[in-house]
Design an enzyme around this catalytic site. Sequence first.
Site, PDB file in Angstrom:
ATOM      1  CE1 TYR A  95     -29.791   1.534 -24.513  1.00 23.22           C
ATOM      2  CE2 TYR A  95     -31.500   0.781 -23.007  1.00 23.22           C
ATOM      3  CZ  TYR A  95     -30.488   1.674 -23.341  1.00 23.22           C
ATOM      4  OH  TYR A  95     -30.180   2.712 -22.491  1.00 23.22           O
ATOM      5  CE  LYS A 126     -28.899   4.749 -19.664  1.00 22.19           C
ATOM      6  NZ  LYS A 126     -27.911   3.744 -20.116  1.00 22.19           N
ATOM      7  CG  ASN A 144     -24.647   4.275 -18.668  1.00 21.23           C
ATOM      8  OD1 ASN A 144     -25.866   4.214 -18.519  1.00 21.23           O
ATOM      9  ND2 ASN A 144     -24.076   4.150 -19.842  1.00 21.23           N
ATOM     10  CD  GLU A 179     -32.560   7.542 -28.924  1.00 22.49           C
ATOM     11  OE1 GLU A 179     -32.324   8.492 -28.159  1.00 22.49           O
ATOM     12  OE2 GLU A 179     -31.713   6.671 -29.217  1.00 22.49           O
ATOM     13  CG  HIS A 200     -30.108   7.140 -23.766  1.00 17.85           C
ATOM     14  ND1 HIS A 200     -29.283   6.380 -24.561  1.00 17.85           N
ATOM     15  CD2 HIS A 200     -30.960   7.782 -24.603  1.00 17.85           C
ATOM     16  CE1 HIS A 200     -29.648   6.548 -25.832  1.00 17.85           C
ATOM     17  NE2 HIS A 200     -30.670   7.394 -25.879  1.00 17.85           N
TER      18      HIS A 200
HETATM   19  P1  PCG Z   1     -26.506   3.905 -23.301  1.00 21.34           P
HETATM   20  O1  PCG Z   1     -27.871   4.227 -22.831  1.00 21.34           O
HETATM   21  O2  PCG Z   1     -25.587   4.996 -23.720  1.00 21.34           O
HETATM   22  O3  PCG Z   1     -26.659   2.875 -24.506  1.00 21.34           O
HETATM   23  C1  PCG Z   1     -26.427   1.494 -24.411  1.00 21.34           C
HETATM   24  C2  PCG Z   1     -26.346   1.018 -23.009  1.00 21.34           C
HETATM   25  O4  PCG Z   1     -25.905  -0.320 -22.876  1.00 21.34           O
HETATM   26  C3  PCG Z   1     -25.280   1.853 -22.320  1.00 21.34           C
HETATM   27  O5  PCG Z   1     -25.776   3.137 -22.093  1.00 21.34           O
HETATM   28  C4  PCG Z   1     -25.003   0.985 -21.103  1.00 21.34           C
HETATM   29  O6  PCG Z   1     -26.047   1.130 -20.145  1.00 21.34           O
HETATM   30  C5  PCG Z   1     -25.090  -0.414 -21.719  1.00 21.34           C
HETATM   31  N1  PCG Z   1     -23.812  -0.912 -22.191  1.00 21.34           N
HETATM   32  C6  PCG Z   1     -23.172  -0.544 -23.327  1.00 21.34           C
HETATM   33  N2  PCG Z   1     -22.015  -1.219 -23.469  1.00 21.34           N
HETATM   34  C7  PCG Z   1     -21.922  -2.035 -22.397  1.00 21.34           C
HETATM   35  C8  PCG Z   1     -20.947  -2.997 -21.982  1.00 21.34           C
HETATM   36  O7  PCG Z   1     -19.925  -3.237 -22.640  1.00 21.34           O
HETATM   37  N3  PCG Z   1     -21.202  -3.646 -20.838  1.00 21.34           N
HETATM   38  C9  PCG Z   1     -22.309  -3.405 -20.114  1.00 21.34           C
HETATM   39  N4  PCG Z   1     -22.483  -4.101 -18.986  1.00 21.34           N
HETATM   40  N5  PCG Z   1     -23.266  -2.526 -20.463  1.00 21.34           N
HETATM   41  C10 PCG Z   1     -23.067  -1.826 -21.589  1.00 21.34           C
END
Ligand code: PCG
Length: 136
Positions: free
Chosen positions: A50, A10, A113, A127, A116
Amino acid sequence: MNEQTLVIIKPDGVARRLTGRIIQRLEDKGLTITDIKMTTMTAELAKEHYQHLQGRPFFDELIAFMTSGPVVYLIIEGPQAVAVVRRMIGATNSLEAEPGTIRGDFGLSGTQNIIHASDTPENARLELLRFFTQSD
Ligand code: PCG
């Protein structure tokens, strides 16, 4: 039997110069990179990727983040690659991800985070089609 999965480093992972170390971990595990590219994700693709999170309070923040800078797309291949890579990246929330996982070792944020990876073989197929088209 070999399986393919999609990994996206990311914008935070790229900006923090973690690309090399993430690739090193995947290769050290014995997985193979069969394709790689760097580009900035369009809002259209981010919203499609998403779509299951549309309506969640963090959705707009997530789309803004994912389109904020270049990402690195990787096709990763190996035995049970989908499950293996998911274990290597750790829990979604970096604060809860176990030490030894990529998110556990490199991150402190929920949305930002680092990485992915596809969560099921079916989503991996979708994907890979979404982000690696024949025109690329
Ligand atoms: P990813 O790429 O695994 O898939 C969904 C993304 O949404 C996840 O990583 C995070 O970047 C974001 N995400 C998922 N749950 C939450 C949440 O509860 N809070 C926030 N701020 N972001 C989330």
